[in-house]
Structure formats: structure tokens, C-alpha cells
Design an enzyme around this catalytic site. Sequence first.
Site, PDB file in Angstrom:
ATOM      1  N   SER A 255       0.901  -1.275   0.059  1.00 50.41           N
ATOM      2  CA  SER A 255      -0.128   0.005  -0.005  1.00 50.41           C
ATOM      3  C   SER A 255       0.781   1.235  -0.055  1.00 50.41           C
ATOM      4  O   SER A 255       1.852   1.313   0.847  1.00 50.41           O
ATOM      5  CB  SER A 255      -1.013   0.130   1.367  1.00 50.41           C
ATOM      6  OG  SER A 255      -1.478   1.409   1.388  1.00 50.41           O
ATOM      7  N   LYS A 256       0.486   2.115  -0.924  1.00 52.18           N
ATOM      8  CA  LYS A 256       1.308   3.578  -0.892  1.00 52.18           C
ATOM      9  C   LYS A 256       1.024   4.431   0.233  1.00 52.18           C
ATOM     10  O   LYS A 256       1.943   4.851   0.854  1.00 52.18           O
ATOM     11  CB  LYS A 256       0.801   4.245  -2.172  1.00 52.18           C
ATOM     12  CG  LYS A 256       1.413   5.729  -2.492  1.00 52.18           C
ATOM     13  CD  LYS A 256       2.739   5.448  -2.629  1.00 52.18           C
ATOM     14  CE  LYS A 256       3.301   6.892  -2.677  1.00 52.18           C
ATOM     15  NZ  LYS A 256       4.935   6.847  -2.980  1.00 52.18           N
ATOM     16  N   ARG A 257      -0.209   3.976   0.908  1.00 53.85           N
ATOM     17  CA  ARG A 257      -0.456   4.658   2.150  1.00 53.85           C
ATOM     18  C   ARG A 257       0.568   4.377   3.222  1.00 53.85           C
ATOM     19  O   ARG A 257       0.739   5.157   4.370  1.00 53.85           O
ATOM     20  CB  ARG A 257      -1.848   4.290   2.524  1.00 53.85           C
ATOM     21  CG  ARG A 257      -2.561   5.005   3.310  1.00 53.85           C
ATOM     22  CD  ARG A 257      -4.071   4.909   3.797  1.00 53.85           C
ATOM     23  NE  ARG A 257      -4.644   5.003   2.719  1.00 53.85           N
ATOM     24  CZ  ARG A 257      -5.915   4.380   2.331  1.00 53.85           C
ATOM     25  NH1 ARG A 257      -6.284   3.399   3.221  1.00 53.85           N
ATOM     26  NH2 ARG A 257      -6.392   4.469   1.169  1.00 53.85           N
TER      27      ARG A 257
END
Length: 486
Positions: A255-257
Site C-alpha cells: 500500500s502506498k499509504r
Amino acid sequence: MNEKTIRTRFAPSPTGYMHVGNLRTALYAYLIAKHDNGDFILRIEDTDQERQVDGALDVIYNTMKITGLQHDEGPDVGGNVGPYIQSQRKNIYLDYAKKLIDNGEAYYCFCTKDRLDMIRKNSEALGRPHKYDKHCFHLSKEEIEEKIASGIPYVIRQNNPSTGTTTFEDEIFGKITVDNSELDDMVLIKSDGFPTYNFANVVDDHLMGITHVVRGSEYLSSSPKYNRLYDAFGWDVPKYIHCPPIMKDAHHKLSKRNGDASFEDLMEKGFLKEAILNYIALLGWNPGSTQEIFSLEELIKNFDYKNINKAPAIFDITKLKWMNGEYIRMLPIEKFHELALPYYKETLTKNIDLTKLSELMHTRTEILNEIPEQIDFLEALPEYSSDMYIHKKMKTNYENSLKSLEKSLPILENISNWSFDTVHDSMMDLAKEMEVKNGIVLWPLRTALSGKQFTPGGAFEIADILGKEESLKRVKIGIDKLKQVQ
């Protein structure tokens, strides 16, 4: 449009970076189409206006161009079934939603946010999955017309049955059946007039002739609702290919988050686009052989979507580094030099033969952005501990290291034609003369020249690149350092 032509699409939202999972979806869709000489379409799904990010559309176009995933139709190249940007198709979706209303497959919903929140809280209190309660489905035609005329905001919802089952076929996961009681009456048209992602996908995929839909397995649960829409319109259902998630580890999705790398991040870190694409292809797909290095042309030839795995794929950065190193070694030396040059220039100001440096680094580089930390010692000798001269395997200690350097210094000073070969031959002769193993001469020399435990080359390569004057200066520093611990 030929009915037999395989048509796939990549339909990203312009919401920021190109995530690894998004790129894999694009790649698989591209490979499925091109394996059978089909069409690959790019469609921009921008119906969620609030999530759009400035410049994100350029990121999509640039990524497709950089990776070589050339689309046959799209916003920037045109085609016969456009527009290819969903916000430009707004009226199309409303027309189709109204057709569903006419045949009882959809209905207007005027519920306020407060009422919807109450339904959700009641579901949570009872420990049940949240579902809309069909309140507005029971409104009379007159009530609906009155509310619309009064300007009361509304959405259009799908009318799903609450009894029976819905079955659909997935190319990877097989036949899947769900109880209709689990299906929510999902929103098709939002109060702003824009379609939801789910509804726009179905309408666009049909109108654009999409035969194979590639998407993440997180959409498996929504597929029965999609199928009911296809059936309601009397349309053919495309083949579904749901891909397994890409995981950071056994428990966490990539996840980029969470700070995981996007395609742009990986490129900035010095990974080659060819290596990234090759590695991503193998995240969830089994080629059925031991081959691991594939060009895009080889992927097109070998790709069979039936060999996509059900199990999650782990993104292994170590494996990607290895693969990137393989790709770097396959580069012509001239191309590697061109790619490495910016990294040399940010690290080195001294007059060093960069062509020689590339010959040294070419087979010793896994990621381009690791070059500076590998070569920084060429710019300036780092501070290092005398303990580095002690090496168990080389059998070196303070005493024999000092002796080796003191004997090396005058021999090196007397070399008139300084080169790899002359330094090599003189040091090999010294080891024979001293009747010691090569390491007892070479480890102290390499340590003195680099001040580092790990270097991209040995003593001879380093001496050749540093040149005679700098090499002698560093050897003398090494001698002084060792004398201080005697």
C-alpha cells in the site's frame, strides 16, 4: 468491431501515483490482449471527482509510455467507442440507469444522510452486514415525481432480490455462488449525477466491447451485482480474471499509504523499467517453466492468464534487486555508463576516469541509486578504524598489515607506468617474495586505499582508478594509522 477480437482495458483513476498493483493489472490486461492479437484500451475513471489529483493523468500517460504498454484506444489516441474519460460520458450512464428504472431493476432513493447513518448504526448494533432497507423502493410513482419536482436530492439504486442466489464464473477462482440476501442495493448514480465506479464499469465495458475484465480479487464480492446488471440489460457477461493481492508480507497488503513503493518510486531508486515490468509479471503468474527473465515480447508470447495464481503474491524487494542486477549486466557498457553518469557526477568532483569506473561498476551494481555509496571513497578517504585491517579469513593483523604496507610503498613509488596490470604484477611479486598468501598483501592495501570493508573492486582496480599520487597518499595514511596501534 469483430466479435472474436479479444478486447481488454486498463481503467485507472487519476488519484496519484501508479501503484504496483495497478501496473500489474495494466500489464496483465495488455498481455491477454496482445497474446491473441487483440485490442488494449485505456479508459480514465474520474467519476469520483473529490479524489482527483492534479497531474495524475500525466502520471498514467507517462507510465504507459515508459513501460511500453501501448494502448490501441484511449483519450490521447482516440478510437471508435469514445469518449474514453468517464466524466465526459455522464449522460450515457443516466440514460442507462433510467432504462433499469423502467424495467424494475433500479429505483430512485431520496434518503437523507441521517437516515442512512441510522440504518448503518442499527446494522452494527445487531451485528449484521450493512444493507440498505429498500425504503424508497416502495414509494409510489406520484411520490417520486413530487420529490423530484421539489428538487429533493436523490440517488439511483440497483434493485437486487433478497431471496435466491446469484452465480458467476471467474477464470481464476472458478464458479462462485452468493446468497442474494447478502447483496446490497448499490448506488448506480450519485446525487451529483455522476455514476458510481461499479455502474460506470459495467456500462462502459459493454459499450466498448470488452471481452476480458482484469481486476484485483477484492472485487470478487461485487461481481454478483455486476452480473445482475448485465442480465438486467440483456448483455453478454465478459470473462472475469480476478488477480490475487500483492502483499508486503504474510499479513499486510502492499500500500502506498503505508509507504510502499510506487512505479515512480522504484524508477527513482534506480530500478530499470524492464526489470520492474518483468518482476511484476511474476507477482501472481506462473510461466510454467524455470525461466525468470522475460522481455515484453517474450511475456506476450508466453502469457496464459489461466496460470494466474489464487494465492497472494509477496513483493520481495530482494528478488527485484537481483533481477534488476541481471538486467543491468545485460546492458551494453555504453548504455550502463550513460545511466550511471548522473550518479557519478553527484558524488565525484575529482578527475577520475569514469569510463574505467563504469567497467568496474557494470557487473557490480544491482540498483543505480546505490552507486554513490559504493564509490564515495574515491572522492575522499573516509574515517576508518585500524580494526579494519584485522581479517580472520585473510589472516591479517596489525603487525603483518603494517609490514605489508611498508614493503608495498617503495615498490608502488617506483612504478613508472601506473596501471591495473603494473600494480597487480608488483604486488603478486611482493607476496611471493614475502612467502605469504596473497591476502596478507592485498587486504591491507585495499583497506588503505578505500577505508571501507566492502568495495566494488579489489586493490588493483581501486589503485588504477585513484591514480598513483592519491594511492600513495592513502597507503602512507594507512601506515601511520597502523603505527599508532603498535
